[in-house]
Design a protein around this motif. Sequence first.
Motif, PDB file in Angstrom:
ATOM      1  N   ARG A 171       2.375   3.318 -10.737  1.00 49.98           N
ATOM      2  CA  ARG A 171       1.785   4.429 -11.505  1.00 49.98           C
ATOM      3  C   ARG A 171       1.388   5.640 -10.661  1.00 49.98           C
ATOM      4  NH1 ARG A 171       0.222   2.386 -16.632  1.00 49.98           N
ATOM      5  NH2 ARG A 171       0.093   0.121 -16.698  1.00 49.98           N
ATOM      6  N   ALA A 172       1.093   5.435  -9.369  1.00 55.15           N
ATOM      7  CA  ALA A 172       0.502   6.522  -8.572  1.00 55.15           C
ATOM      8  C   ALA A 172       1.562   7.524  -8.095  1.00 55.15           C
ATOM      9  CB  ALA A 172      -0.231   5.933  -7.373  1.00 55.15           C
ATOM     10  N   ASP A 173       1.070   8.698  -7.682  1.00 60.75           N
ATOM     11  CA  ASP A 173       1.944   9.714  -7.074  1.00 60.75           C
ATOM     12  C   ASP A 173       1.773   9.679  -5.561  1.00 60.75           C
ATOM     13  OD1 ASP A 173       2.972  10.798  -9.421  1.00 60.75           O
ATOM     14  OD2 ASP A 173       1.166  12.029  -9.699  1.00 60.75           O
ATOM     15  N   TYR A 174       2.862   9.598  -4.847  1.00 60.79           N
ATOM     16  CA  TYR A 174       2.796   9.597  -3.384  1.00 60.79           C
ATOM     17  C   TYR A 174       4.134  10.063  -2.835  1.00 60.79           C
ATOM     18  CZ  TYR A 174       4.637   5.069  -4.781  1.00 60.79           C
ATOM     19  OH  TYR A 174       5.351   4.064  -5.419  1.00 60.79           O
ATOM     20  N   GLU A 175       4.127  10.354  -1.545  1.00 59.74           N
ATOM     21  CA  GLU A 175       5.346  10.784  -0.862  1.00 59.74           C
ATOM     22  C   GLU A 175       5.910   9.592  -0.082  1.00 59.74           C
ATOM     23  OE1 GLU A 175       6.757  13.801  -1.167  1.00 59.74           O
ATOM     24  OE2 GLU A 175       5.248  14.363  -2.639  1.00 59.74           O
ATOM     25  N   TYR A 176       5.412   9.402   1.159  1.00 59.27           N
ATOM     26  CA  TYR A 176       5.763   8.210   1.941  1.00 59.27           C
ATOM     27  C   TYR A 176       4.463   7.617   2.468  1.00 59.27           C
ATOM     28  CZ  TYR A 176       7.442   5.037   5.505  1.00 59.27           C
ATOM     29  OH  TYR A 176       7.672   3.905   6.247  1.00 59.27           O
ATOM     30  N   GLU A 177       4.247   6.347   2.202  1.00 64.20           N
ATOM     31  CA  GLU A 177       2.992   5.711   2.579  1.00 64.20           C
ATOM     32  C   GLU A 177       3.234   4.320   3.156  1.00 64.20           C
ATOM     33  OE1 GLU A 177      -0.072   6.915   2.523  1.00 64.20           O
ATOM     34  OE2 GLU A 177       0.447   8.784   1.513  1.00 64.20           O
ATOM     35  N   LEU A 190      -3.425   5.251  -3.772  1.00 62.85           N
ATOM     36  CA  LEU A 190      -2.916   4.490  -4.918  1.00 62.85           C
ATOM     37  C   LEU A 190      -3.974   4.256  -5.992  1.00 62.85           C
ATOM     38  CD1 LEU A 190      -0.931   1.728  -2.978  1.00 62.85           C
ATOM     39  CD2 LEU A 190      -0.040   3.874  -3.899  1.00 62.85           C
ATOM     40  N   GLY A 191      -5.240   4.401  -5.620  1.00 66.23           N
ATOM     41  CA  GLY A 191      -6.297   4.026  -6.559  1.00 66.23           C
ATOM     42  C   GLY A 191      -6.487   2.516  -6.625  1.00 66.23           C
ATOM     43  N   TYR A 192      -6.167   1.840  -5.529  1.00 70.09           N
ATOM     44  CA  TYR A 192      -6.333   0.377  -5.452  1.00 70.09           C
ATOM     45  C   TYR A 192      -7.824   0.028  -5.480  1.00 70.09           C
ATOM     46  CZ  TYR A 192      -5.874  -4.303  -3.213  1.00 70.09           C
ATOM     47  OH  TYR A 192      -5.922  -5.637  -2.902  1.00 70.09           O
ATOM     48  N   ASP A 193      -8.181  -0.904  -6.330  1.00 68.06           N
ATOM     49  CA  ASP A 193      -9.588  -1.289  -6.491  1.00 68.06           C
ATOM     50  C   ASP A 193      -9.671  -2.818  -6.563  1.00 68.06           C
ATOM     51  OD1 ASP A 193     -12.302  -1.282  -6.975  1.00 68.06           O
ATOM     52  OD2 ASP A 193     -12.092  -0.815  -9.116  1.00 68.06           O
ATOM     53  N   PRO A 194      -9.556  -3.471  -5.400  1.00 72.97           N
ATOM     54  CA  PRO A 194      -9.483  -4.936  -5.398  1.00 72.97           C
ATOM     55  C   PRO A 194     -10.786  -5.584  -5.834  1.00 72.97           C
ATOM     56  CG  PRO A 194      -9.667  -4.093  -3.154  1.00 72.97           C
ATOM     57  CD  PRO A 194      -9.489  -2.895  -4.045  1.00 72.97           C
ATOM     58  N   GLN A 195     -10.669  -6.781  -6.413  1.00 72.10           N
ATOM     59  CA  GLN A 195     -11.828  -7.494  -6.975  1.00 72.10           C
ATOM     60  C   GLN A 195     -12.227  -8.719  -6.160  1.00 72.10           C
ATOM     61  OE1 GLN A 195     -13.369  -6.111  -9.782  1.00 72.10           O
ATOM     62  NE2 GLN A 195     -11.919  -4.524  -9.137  1.00 72.10           N
ATOM     63  N   ASP A 196     -11.368  -9.192  -5.298  1.00 75.71           N
ATOM     64  CA  ASP A 196     -11.626 -10.483  -4.648  1.00 75.71           C
ATOM     65  C   ASP A 196     -11.947 -10.321  -3.166  1.00 75.71           C
ATOM     66  OD1 ASP A 196     -11.291 -12.240  -6.888  1.00 75.71           O
ATOM     67  OD2 ASP A 196      -9.199 -11.601  -6.894  1.00 75.71           O
ATOM     68  N   ASP A 197     -12.593 -11.353  -2.616  1.00 80.07           N
ATOM     69  CA  ASP A 197     -13.063 -11.344  -1.225  1.00 80.07           C
ATOM     70  C   ASP A 197     -13.066 -12.795  -0.747  1.00 80.07           C
ATOM     71  OD1 ASP A 197     -14.544 -11.316   1.115  1.00 80.07           O
ATOM     72  OD2 ASP A 197     -16.213 -10.152   0.315  1.00 80.07           O
ATOM     73  N   SER A 198     -12.394 -13.052   0.354  1.00 75.27           N
ATOM     74  CA  SER A 198     -12.341 -14.434   0.845  1.00 75.27           C
ATOM     75  C   SER A 198     -13.721 -14.962   1.237  1.00 75.27           C
ATOM     76  CB  SER A 198     -11.355 -14.555   2.007  1.00 75.27           C
ATOM     77  OG  SER A 198     -11.711 -13.711   3.074  1.00 75.27           O
ATOM     78  N   ALA A 199     -14.715 -14.060   1.428  1.00 78.23           N
ATOM     79  CA  ALA A 199     -16.070 -14.505   1.766  1.00 78.23           C
ATOM     80  C   ALA A 199     -16.743 -15.227   0.604  1.00 78.23           C
ATOM     81  CB  ALA A 199     -16.930 -13.314   2.190  1.00 78.23           C
TER      82      ALA A 199
END
Length: 262
Positions: A213-219, A241-250
């Motif tokens: 969904r996001a707009d980017y060039e080269y990442e 990207l607007g990545y918003d992760p929910q999990d944590d191995s801790a």
Amino acid sequence: MDDPVLLTGAGGRVGQAILRGIGDAHDWRLLDREPLSSDHLPTGVGEDDVVVADVTDEDAIADAMDGVGAVIHLAGDPRPEAPWNSVLENNIDGTQTVYQAAVDAGVENVAFASSNHAVSAYETDTRTPEMYRPDDDYRLDGTELPRPGNLYGVSKAAGETLGRYYHDTEDLSVVCVRIGNLTEGHPPRNYERGQAMWLSHRDCAHLFDRCIRADYEYEIVYGISDNERKYYSIDRAREVLGYDPQDDSAEYTLAGDPIDDE
Ligand SMILES: NC(=O)C1=CN([C@@H]2O[C@H](COP(=O)(O)OP(=O)(O)OC[C@H]3O[C@@H](n4cnc5c(N)ncnc54)[C@H](O)[C@@H]3O)[C@@H](O)[C@H]2O)C=CC1
Ligand SMILES: O=C1O[C@H](COP(=O)(O)O)[C@@H](O)[C@H](O)[C@H]1O
């Protein structure tokens, strides 16, 4: 994304994590060299949306790319110990075929499944195991040069470089996701490195949804959950990207059992 998303390697671990998480969110064209059984398909995806082909088959990939809006390219040999002939064919030749077909078909975005192994030689004897621990502030952020620890990692660095080439010469939008260690339900057990680069199934699906969904060039971004232990920065994935992760191995013991806060 109104046009179908081509997902290569759809029958594998990462592909299935994506489809189980966001299978209903897009129209799909699923490609794998192995046939996909019906329980590997999201609701609404029928046989007409499935292509059984090898990613090195130029004609088949050109056909599969017709009308596609974005590509998630996962297909390849995922083994860190894979021999050169296999990564050369499946990972390097196959990835070049996918990028070229995407350009020829006028596709806008390609998300490429790169790997932690493209940079695993940064994990030197003097840095480990401390860099895997929560109180260590060593970070890779995607701006560093590739530093593969094996030939599989070399093939992933090559895939990233091919993406750079197709972006610069053909204006293809490319995001290379250096995936950490995907496991379902809990982080890798009794493995500090794996816990530091854990990618949960739901964060994996969300991350690749953002790649579509996001707009980017080269990442180049890192694909891990929001782990307290980490040596990869996810700042760029959040910003671009607007990545918003929910999990944590801790939230799990080193043995992989959930920690009960109550
Ligand atoms: N699972 C993980 O934790 C990580 C995976 N990755 C990358 O993500 C991608 C997917 O990995 P997994 O799902 O774990 O692997 P997997 O082995 O479970 O799935 C790969 C899929 O691709 C297909 N495939 C392999 N070579 C092909 C070819 N030449 N043409 C067409 N299909 C082909 C296989 O049939 C399989 O269904 C790979 O590129 C791997 O290098 C990167 C880092 C970590
Ligand atoms: O690229 C990959 O990385 C993960 C994690 O590497 P490992 O050496 O810590 O197991 C691996 O599990 C996966 O198969 C591979 O594709």
